[in-house]
Scaffold this motif. Structure first.
Motif, mmCIF file in Angstrom:
data_model
loop_
_atom_site.group_PDB
_atom_site.id
_atom_site.type_symbol
_atom_site.label_atom_id
_atom_site.label_comp_id
_atom_site.label_asym_id
_atom_site.label_seq_id
_atom_site.Cartn_x
_atom_site.Cartn_y
_atom_site.Cartn_z
ATOM 1 N N UNK A 197 0.816 -1.210 0.000
ATOM 2 C CA UNK A 197 0.000 0.000 0.000
ATOM 3 C C UNK A 197 0.855 1.268 0.000
ATOM 4 N N UNK A 198 1.848 1.338 0.877
ATOM 5 C CA UNK A 198 2.640 2.567 1.025
ATOM 6 C C UNK A 198 3.484 2.860 -0.230
ATOM 7 N N UNK A 199 4.270 1.865 -0.749
ATOM 8 C CA UNK A 199 5.019 2.179 -1.972
ATOM 9 C C UNK A 199 4.102 2.565 -3.141
ATOM 10 N N UNK A 200 2.964 1.892 -3.277
ATOM 11 C CA UNK A 200 2.057 2.221 -4.384
ATOM 12 C C UNK A 200 1.547 3.650 -4.240
ATOM 13 N N UNK A 201 1.218 4.048 -3.002
ATOM 14 C CA UNK A 201 0.704 5.399 -2.783
ATOM 15 C C UNK A 201 1.803 6.445 -3.010
ATOM 16 N N UNK A 202 3.034 6.134 -2.578
ATOM 17 C CA UNK A 202 4.175 7.027 -2.856
ATOM 18 C C UNK A 202 4.288 7.261 -4.354
ATOM 19 N N UNK A 248 2.163 6.677 -6.775
ATOM 20 C CA UNK A 248 1.012 7.324 -7.393
ATOM 21 C C UNK A 248 1.222 8.829 -7.420
ATOM 22 N N UNK A 249 1.755 9.367 -6.307
ATOM 23 C CA UNK A 249 1.955 10.814 -6.235
ATOM 24 C C UNK A 249 3.204 11.255 -6.970
ATOM 25 N N UNK A 250 4.320 10.510 -6.831
ATOM 26 C CA UNK A 250 5.536 11.022 -7.478
ATOM 27 C C UNK A 250 5.469 10.859 -8.988
ATOM 28 N N UNK A 251 4.780 9.810 -9.483
ATOM 29 C CA UNK A 251 4.617 9.678 -10.935
ATOM 30 C C UNK A 251 3.836 10.874 -11.477
ATOM 31 N N UNK A 252 2.832 11.314 -10.710
ATOM 32 C CA UNK A 252 2.064 12.467 -11.184
ATOM 33 C C UNK A 252 2.942 13.708 -11.270
ATOM 34 N N UNK A 253 3.804 13.897 -10.265
ATOM 35 C CA UNK A 253 4.687 15.068 -10.288
ATOM 36 C C UNK A 253 5.680 14.970 -11.445
ATOM 37 N N UNK A 254 6.177 13.746 -11.717
ATOM 38 C CA UNK A 254 7.081 13.564 -12.855
ATOM 39 C C UNK A 254 6.354 13.918 -14.152
ATOM 40 N N UNK A 255 5.092 13.481 -14.251
ATOM 41 C CA UNK A 255 4.316 13.733 -15.459
ATOM 42 C C UNK A 255 4.130 15.233 -15.659
ATOM 43 N N UNK A 265 -1.613 5.621 -13.013
ATOM 44 C CA UNK A 265 -3.008 5.248 -12.769
ATOM 45 C C UNK A 265 -3.077 3.883 -12.089
ATOM 46 N N UNK A 266 -2.230 2.947 -12.560
ATOM 47 C CA UNK A 266 -2.218 1.605 -11.965
ATOM 48 C C UNK A 266 -1.798 1.676 -10.504
ATOM 49 N N UNK A 267 -0.778 2.490 -10.202
ATOM 50 C CA UNK A 267 -0.302 2.613 -8.816
ATOM 51 C C UNK A 267 -1.399 3.196 -7.917
ATOM 52 N N UNK A 268 -2.109 4.220 -8.434
ATOM 53 C CA UNK A 268 -3.194 4.819 -7.659
ATOM 54 C C UNK A 268 -4.280 3.785 -7.390
ATOM 55 N N UNK A 269 -4.596 3.006 -8.417
ATOM 56 C CA UNK A 269 -5.623 1.969 -8.273
ATOM 57 C C UNK A 269 -5.184 0.949 -7.210
ATOM 58 N N UNK A 270 -3.920 0.522 -7.277
ATOM 59 C CA UNK A 270 -3.414 -0.448 -6.294
ATOM 60 C C UNK A 270 -3.510 0.131 -4.888
ATOM 61 N N UNK A 271 -3.143 1.410 -4.727
ATOM 62 C CA UNK A 271 -3.175 1.957 -3.372
ATOM 63 C C UNK A 271 -4.615 2.098 -2.875
ATOM 64 N N UNK A 272 -5.551 2.415 -3.771
ATOM 65 C CA UNK A 272 -6.956 2.504 -3.350
ATOM 66 C C UNK A 272 -7.496 1.129 -2.944
ATOM 67 N N UNK A 273 -7.174 0.113 -3.758
ATOM 68 C CA UNK A 273 -7.703 -1.228 -3.479
ATOM 69 C C UNK A 273 -7.071 -1.809 -2.211
ATOM 70 N N UNK A 274 -5.732 -1.704 -2.092
ATOM 71 C CA UNK A 274 -5.095 -2.249 -0.881
ATOM 72 C C UNK A 274 -5.550 -1.468 0.345
ATOM 73 N N UNK A 308 -1.515 19.072 -10.509
ATOM 74 C CA UNK A 308 -0.472 18.951 -9.489
ATOM 75 C C UNK A 308 -0.896 19.578 -8.156
ATOM 76 N N UNK A 309 -1.848 20.507 -8.219
ATOM 77 C CA UNK A 309 -2.359 21.148 -7.000
ATOM 78 C C UNK A 309 -2.918 20.105 -6.035
ATOM 79 N N UNK A 310 -3.401 18.992 -6.598
ATOM 80 C CA UNK A 310 -3.972 17.932 -5.759
ATOM 81 C C UNK A 310 -2.912 17.255 -4.883
ATOM 82 N N UNK A 311 -1.638 17.284 -5.318
ATOM 83 C CA UNK A 311 -0.602 16.529 -4.598
ATOM 84 C C UNK A 311 -0.373 17.041 -3.165
#
Lengths: 249, 156
Positions: free
Chosen positions: A64-69, A71-78, A105-114, A171-174
């Protein structure tokens, strides 16, 4: 060091050079992610002690924690790739942004599901509209929006600009995700791991987590490079070096 | 940097800055609605609507849990270390429900100002430790109190 980075940055802007150099990096990412993820999983699932409150169910944290990390850093990279694309007009940045979106998107989904699976035995509910969970769901929709926008628009240059803008605005969401647990009353607990403080758990618990986080980053590098390389070949299909490359195969 | 790029970068900066300001102000204005629950102090002060479904959160007061021997009925107090309110519940409590730990209860206030809950959720804090360590800390009397997730300042 700075000059070296600058040269690297400029060279990476060339599709051919990008393709060649990332081909050399790829095996390292593969090896690092396999080693780190295996170590982290074995340590986390077999050797880390139980938690005094949650028993064994806290172990889902190691996914859960790595996926959530990520999810956010991939968005900032994007979003960063979006700025590079808009300001410096480097097309490779758009290739990277395109490769990042589905992985994020996959990482965010994993963190939501876990998170839901973890929430049921500990909190007593799968879902609660608290600030952390809701802002994470918004992040998921932002990713879906970026992916859909690219599919919906043509030509490529227009899609690239629109996606970059949406990524930058989102990015404001981060910071909202990060500070939601401090700004408002939430069901989700505050962060256990902070850069400025020592972790709120013993080393036997956070070391596996550290391995998992690094492993997830290596996995991210691996998958994004693979996707970006395929996209480079597709976009440059008509250029001489790609024809040359395909002729050999 | 050439002026055109500089201009673009500034434009993006302004756009993100302006939007953050707008969203920041919106969230600030809505902050009481974004809070998942009312703290006991707010409920005692009459900030929570009576009769409507609300969520109340706090730490379960040590020694306050009263279980009915004939039924599932349970009554306990939650505190934000300032005020307490009583919560009545008739269903199965989550596994993590413990005295001294955080809970969020969904329900309505009755005329005595007690919450009649239809759902009780356990909240856990950010600290993890092995059972032996927890045991040792308890014996030594150095167990840190569960992190109070209620901010006691009255500005919320």
């Amino acid at each position: 060091m700075w000059n070296w980075l600058k040269t690297l940055y400029h060279r990476l802007g060339s599709p051919k050079w990008f393709y060649q150099i990332t081909g050399k990096w790829l095996p390292w990412f593969v090896a690092a992610s396999l080693v780190l993820l295996t170590t982290g999983l074995v340590m986390g699932l077999a050797y880390a002690p139980m938690d005094y409150q949650q028993g064994n169910s806290f172990r889902i944290m190691y996914i859960h924690v790595p996926a959530a990390f990520l999810a956010q850093s991939v968005y900032m990279m994007m979003a960063a790739a979006g700025v590079v694309m808009l300001v410096w007009k480097i097309k490779m940045a758009d290739v990277v942004a395109q490769a990042l979106a589905p992985v994020g998107a996959a990482m965010t989904f994993i963190s939501l599901v876990t998170g839901a699976i973890w929430g049921m035995p500990t909190w007593g509910t799968w879902w609660m509209w608290d600030a952390r969970l809701t802002s994470m769901l918004i992040l998921f929709f932002l990713y879906l929006g970026v992916i859909a926008l690219r599919e919906a628009l043509s030509p490529q240059e227009v899609a690239a600009k629109a996606c970059a803008l949406l990524a930058i605005v989102g990015v404001i969401n981060i910071p909202i995700i990060k500070y939601s647990v401090d700004w408002w009353y939430t069901l989700h607990q505050p962060a256990s791991i902070k850069l400025t403080e020592k972790p709120a758990m013993p080393a036997s618990m956070y070391l596996p987590l550290l391995f998992m986080v690094l492993g997830f980053y290596a996995l991210l590098g691996w998958s994004v490079l693979l996707r970006a390389r395929a996209e480079v070949l597709r976009r440059e299909a008509k250029s001489g070096w790609v024809r040359e490359l395909l002729k050999d195969k | 940097m050439n002026p055109k790029r500089k201009q673009k970068l500034m434009l993006i900066g302004l756009m993100v800055g302006g939007l953050s300001l707008a969203i920041g102000l919106t969230l600030y204005a809505l902050s009481s609605n974004i809070n998942l629950f009312y703290a006991p102090t707010q409920i005692v002060a009459g900030e929570a609507p009576e009769g409507a479904e609300i969520r109340a959160g706090g730490m379960v007061v040590e020694g306050s849990v009263e279980r009915d021997t004939q039924s599932m009925k349970v009554r306990f107090a939650v505190t934000d270390y300032n005020q307490e309110i009583w919560i009545n519940y008739e269903k199965i409590l989550p596994d993590l429900f413990r005295e001294g730990q955080g809970v969020v209860a969904v329900g309505r206030l009755n005329s005595e100002g007690e919450l009649v809950a239809s759902q009780v959720l356990a909240r856990h804090d950010e600290n993890y430790m092995p059972p032996e360590v927890a045991e040792a800390l308890k014996l030594a009397g150095e167990m840190p109190a569960a992190a109070p997730f209620i901010r006691t300042s009255s500005n919320k």
